[in-house]
Design a protein around this motif. Structure first.
Motif, PDB file in Angstrom:
ATOM      1  N   MET A   1       0.835  -1.214   0.000  1.00  0.00           N
ATOM      2  CA  MET A   1       0.000   0.000   0.000  1.00  0.00           C
ATOM      3  C   MET A   1       0.864   1.256   0.000  1.00  0.00           C
ATOM      4  SD  MET A   1      -3.194   0.674  -0.094  1.00  0.00           S
ATOM      5  CE  MET A   1      -3.680   1.924   1.072  1.00  0.00           C
ATOM      6  N   PHE A   2       1.399   1.530   1.176  1.00  0.00           N
ATOM      7  CA  PHE A   2       2.152   2.780   1.245  1.00  0.00           C
ATOM      8  C   PHE A   2       3.632   2.568   0.965  1.00  0.00           C
ATOM      9  CE2 PHE A   2       3.925   1.677   5.239  1.00  0.00           C
ATOM     10  CZ  PHE A   2       2.926   1.047   5.963  1.00  0.00           C
ATOM     11  N   GLN A   4       5.025   2.359  -1.764  1.00  0.00           N
ATOM     12  CA  GLN A   4       5.484   3.238  -2.844  1.00  0.00           C
ATOM     13  C   GLN A   4       5.869   4.610  -2.311  1.00  0.00           C
ATOM     14  OE1 GLN A   4       2.624   3.521  -5.963  1.00  0.00           O
ATOM     15  NE2 GLN A   4       3.295   1.630  -6.936  1.00  0.00           N
ATOM     16  N   SER A   5       4.981   5.116  -1.447  1.00  0.00           N
ATOM     17  CA  SER A   5       5.282   6.456  -0.946  1.00  0.00           C
ATOM     18  C   SER A   5       6.522   6.407  -0.045  1.00  0.00           C
ATOM     19  CB  SER A   5       4.094   7.039  -0.183  1.00  0.00           C
ATOM     20  OG  SER A   5       3.527   6.058   0.644  1.00  0.00           O
ATOM     21  N   ARG A   6       6.689   5.292   0.665  1.00  0.00           N
ATOM     22  CA  ARG A   6       7.876   5.164   1.508  1.00  0.00           C
ATOM     23  C   ARG A   6       9.132   5.146   0.628  1.00  0.00           C
ATOM     24  NH1 ARG A   6       7.864   0.869   6.268  1.00  0.00           N
ATOM     25  NH2 ARG A   6       6.923   2.558   7.437  1.00  0.00           N
ATOM     26  N   ALA A   9       9.886   8.577  -0.468  1.00  0.00           N
ATOM     27  CA  ALA A   9      10.475   9.345   0.640  1.00  0.00           C
ATOM     28  C   ALA A   9      11.938   8.970   0.823  1.00  0.00           C
ATOM     29  CB  ALA A   9       9.695   9.094   1.929  1.00  0.00           C
ATOM     30  N   SER A  10      12.218   7.655   0.751  1.00  0.00           N
ATOM     31  CA  SER A  10      13.604   7.219   0.923  1.00  0.00           C
ATOM     32  C   SER A  10      14.487   7.779  -0.183  1.00  0.00           C
ATOM     33  CB  SER A  10      13.707   5.696   0.900  1.00  0.00           C
ATOM     34  OG  SER A  10      12.623   5.131   1.557  1.00  0.00           O
ATOM     35  N   ALA A  13      15.230  11.309   0.487  1.00  0.00           N
ATOM     36  CA  ALA A  13      16.172  11.440   1.592  1.00  0.00           C
ATOM     37  C   ALA A  13      17.587  11.096   1.147  1.00  0.00           C
ATOM     38  CB  ALA A  13      15.745  10.532   2.733  1.00  0.00           C
ATOM     39  N   ILE A  17      20.987  13.246   1.423  1.00  0.00           N
ATOM     40  CA  ILE A  17      22.277  12.773   1.958  1.00  0.00           C
ATOM     41  C   ILE A  17      23.392  13.062   0.958  1.00  0.00           C
ATOM     42  CG2 ILE A  17      23.672  10.745   2.448  1.00  0.00           C
ATOM     43  CD1 ILE A  17      21.579   9.557   3.943  1.00  0.00           C
ATOM     44  N   VAL A  20      24.281  16.678   0.997  1.00  0.00           N
ATOM     45  CA  VAL A  20      25.030  17.123   2.178  1.00  0.00           C
ATOM     46  C   VAL A  20      26.463  16.590   2.139  1.00  0.00           C
ATOM     47  CG1 VAL A  20      25.176  16.988   4.672  1.00  0.00           C
ATOM     48  CG2 VAL A  20      22.980  17.390   3.599  1.00  0.00           C
ATOM     49  N   THR A  24      30.100  18.508   2.070  1.00  0.00           N
ATOM     50  CA  THR A  24      31.084  18.438   3.133  1.00  0.00           C
ATOM     51  C   THR A  24      32.404  17.858   2.662  1.00  0.00           C
ATOM     52  OG1 THR A  24      30.276  16.282   3.745  1.00  0.00           O
ATOM     53  CG2 THR A  24      29.341  18.144   4.924  1.00  0.00           C
ATOM     54  N   LYS A  26      35.870  17.495   1.210  1.00  0.00           N
ATOM     55  CA  LYS A  26      36.919  18.514   1.137  1.00  0.00           C
ATOM     56  C   LYS A  26      37.290  18.777  -0.324  1.00  0.00           C
ATOM     57  CE  LYS A  26      40.204  19.195   3.998  1.00  0.00           C
ATOM     58  NZ  LYS A  26      41.447  18.976   4.727  1.00  0.00           N
ATOM     59  N   ASN A  89      36.779  31.743   6.929  1.00  0.00           N
ATOM     60  CA  ASN A  89      36.030  30.514   7.191  1.00  0.00           C
ATOM     61  C   ASN A  89      36.030  29.612   5.960  1.00  0.00           C
ATOM     62  OD1 ASN A  89      35.505  31.388   9.737  1.00  0.00           O
ATOM     63  ND2 ASN A  89      33.382  31.936   9.372  1.00  0.00           N
ATOM     64  N   ALA A  93      37.491  25.923   5.815  1.00  0.00           N
ATOM     65  CA  ALA A  93      36.649  24.780   5.447  1.00  0.00           C
ATOM     66  C   ALA A  93      37.216  24.036   4.241  1.00  0.00           C
ATOM     67  CB  ALA A  93      35.229  25.255   5.155  1.00  0.00           C
ATOM     68  N   GLY A  94      38.219  24.594   3.589  1.00  0.00           N
ATOM     69  CA  GLY A  94      38.867  23.886   2.490  1.00  0.00           C
ATOM     70  C   GLY A  94      38.449  24.343   1.104  1.00  0.00           C
TER      71      GLY A  94
END
Lengths: 368, 272
Positions: A1-2, A4-6, A9-10, A13, A17, A20, A24, A26, A89, A93-94
């Motif tokens: 059922m859900f 697909q939506s999960r 979402a993954s 996400a 990742i 991000v 980060t 270098k 800065n 931070a490189g």
């Protein structure tokens, strides 16, 4: 059922990742490229507006830096950053291989942040470019007692204030330090609440030009303690000494052009004046309060002098008492510093800021 | 079954809600540990332990130089400015908005000037605000008021205009004068709107507060963040940001609960 939506979402996400982690990572520009061996190594250095750093702007736009980079088979990108602290800065931070900053900021930001840094070009020291100004005429430094003092907290202005107060037997707790951003300090000084300010040129010139003010202390009374540098990542420099050679070579070519008493010299200084938002007279007034090392021999004498380690120890002591060396710092020597001739101060196991004479000697010998 | 018709069950919804937060935390932890493995003194992405240390230092230990516990001193200073700025803005915005929206004779001069003033970005005219209001506490509160009050006024005015004409006429046929109509018909309908407006403008108010504290200050949450930025102490800055987020969320929650408590008939209070 859900499911697909999960799944969706993954996936979203995972993208987050990746973004991000991507940010980060270098900057790998410093590392040699194993695949594209033919491509030139690329480097980026940053600078901000200040009398002693305008030569980098000139060298960048007039092609002097790229001429020297070509000579050593590399590419150097010279980038202006509007916000001084942000530029440091970014370097820490490189994002950049090198950046302009003062000796104190080099110690407290990249070096205290674990980025092993080398002061490649010691361009000048402030010789009146930083000053303490009080409202009213005929004032003296002792009149600061009990007053609010507006300044960029934890900057060289703060250091200058602390050094000034020492000379008249006052301490910071005898007055109230009000953190004021450098962008706002001139406008702030025009308001009745502000009684005194500490700042640097060209802002200092704006403030002292207002009526009924007294400059009670300036950096010419602590010569050689506020030093303006081009700081380069030590690991990058070790892997690519040609970066140090190219930057040093370009710097002293610019120095010889701008210090010349010729039309070309005037043209160069006018260019730098305009790029820093003033005119030739204004810029030359700032240069007069800056002890420029036009000759590599002068810079060499300065970095090999016994005063430099003593100065850096004073700066480290100030930084430690103001918490600038980080919480891991047990004492003012937590971040070690190295000078030409195997001299070190602070923790020799944790050397993070280095003064070098390697490239200066080459410049003095004309071997660049 | 089409995607738009699939509705997650309660448990699934909760775990889906938690997922982005978890992933963000995970991504942060990954990036942080990678940078720290590279350079143990790295300040950019501190580990959870480093941040906990920083919180312990800031919130539960006295500052060796001033003897204050900085975290609570900063929080108190900032919340006081924010509360003062927001309550003055709310009163000012309500009065101006009702006057402009309910009384055409007052609306004629007020509406254009409030509209224009609300368009001025306060941060762009900061030097003028300095000269007029000085650099002390007043200036910081005024920056919030200048930024927030005109927006509340415009919002209230718009909702005042949307009150059905019939309602106002009915009140008048029942004998109400202008003052009674405003007090008994217009104001009760606008009060929950005011709370919603405040909730929406909380973000802006924080923005103005932090900007004001960045300019000239000796304490406050924004002051601390800008000061710490000078030497990249992200181990203090990140917990401060989390704390500000929590405070803002609690204030939002408080306003929502207030709306439910005082105006239970107002549907938006429940739904939002």
């Amino acid at each position: 059922m859900f499911s697909q939506s999960r799944l969706a979402a993954s996936a979203a996400a995972l993208l987050a990742i990746a973004a991000v982690v991507g940010c980060t990572k270098k900057d790998e520009a410093a590392a040699p490229e194993p695949v594209a061996a033919v491509a030139k190594p690329e480097f980026k250095v940053c600078w901000t507006i200040y009398a002693g750093w305008m030569p980098w702007e000139y060298g960048g736009t007039q092609g002097i830096v790229s001429k020297w980079a070509d000579k050593y088979g590399i590419d150097i990108d010279v980038v202006q950053i509007n916000d001084y602290v942000e530029s440091i800065n970014q370097y820490t931070a490189g994002a950049f291989d090198g950046c302009t900053m003062t000796n104190m900021d080099a110690l407290t930001i990249p070096a205290a942040g674990g980025v092993d840094s080398t002061a490649l070009v010691v361009g000048d020291f402030s010789n009146g470019n930083d000053g303490i100004v009080l409202k009213g005429s005929g004032k003296s430094l002792a009149d600061l007692k009990g007053l609010p003092v507006n300044l960029v907290e934890l900057s060289v202005s703060h250091y200058l204030l602390a050094r000034g107060l020492e000379t008249v037997g006052l301490a910071e707790r005898d007055l109230q330090v009000v953190n004021t951003s450098d962008a706002d300090i001139v406008a702030a000084f025009a308001t009745p609440d502000v009684k005194a300010a500490v700042t640097w040129n060209p802002l200092l010139a704006e403030i002292t030009a207002m009526s009924d003010t007294t400059q009670v202390f300036d950096s010419s009374q602590i010569p050689g303690e506020i030093i303006d540098l081009m700081v380069v990542n030590t690991a990058t420099l070790a892997a690519h000494p040609e970066l140090g050679k190219a930057l040093t070579g370009a710097w002293y070519e610019i120095m010889s052009i701008m210090s010349a008493d010729s039309d070309a010299g005037v043209a160069a200084r006018t260019h730098m004046a305009q790029a820093s938002g003033t005119d030739l007279a204004g810029y030359e007034a700032q240069l007069a309060a800056t002890r420029m090392f036009y000759q590599p021999a002068d810079a060499l004498a300065f970095v090999t002098s016994a005063e430099l380690p003593a100065t850096m120890e004073k700066v480290a002591a100030f930084s430690f008492t103001h918490g600038l060396l980080g919480e891991g710092a047990a004492d003012a020597g937590a971040v070690g510093m190295a000078y030409p001739g195997d001299i070190t101060t602070g923790n020799a196991e944790n050397i993070k800021l280095r003064y070098t004479d390697t490239f200066l000697k080459l410049a003095v010998d004309g071997a660049l | 079954m089409r995607l738009i018709n699939q509705i997650p069950a309660r448990g699934a919804r909760l775990s889906l809600a938690a997922l982005p937060f978890l992933l963000l935390l995970l991504a942060y932890a990954f990036g942080s540990s990678q940078r720290l493995a590279d350079n143990p003194d790295d300040k950019l992405l501190p580990s959870a332990g480093q941040m906990a240390d920083a919180v312990g230092r800031m919130a539960f230990a006295e500052d060796p130089r001033s003897g204050d516990v900085l975290w609570w001193k900063d929080t108190g200073a900032s919340l006081q400015r924010l509360a003062l700025g927001l309550s003055i803005s709310a009163v000012l915005g309500l009065v101006l908005g009702v006057a402009a929206g309910a009384v055409p004779l007052l609306g004629a001069p007020l509406t254009p000037v409030v509209t224009v003033v609300s368009m001025i970005p306060p941060l762009a005219v900061l030097p003028i605000l300095f000269i007029v209001f000085g650099l002390g506490e007043l200036a910081k509160v005024m920056l919030i008021i200048v930024g927030v009050a005109p927006c509340i006024a415009r919002d209230i005015e718009g909702h005042a205009r949307q009150i059905p004409r019939e309602m106002l006429i009915k009140a008048q046929t029942l004998g109400a004068n202008t003052w009674t109509v405003i007090l008994r018909v217009v104001l009760p309908q606008l009060m929950p709107r005011l709370l919603i407006s405040l909730r929406l403008l909380l973000g802006s108010a924080w923005l103005f507060l932090i900007s004001a504290e960045a300019i000239a200050s000796t304490d406050g949450l924004g002051y601390r963040i800008f000061l710490m930025r000078r030497y990249l102490a992200m181990d203090v800055i990140l917990p401060y940001v989390a704390w500000i987020t929590l405070l803002a969320w609690l204030m939002d929650l408080g306003l929502r609960r207030t709306s439910l408590l005082l105006f239970p008939w107002f549907d938006d209070g429940r739904r939002a």
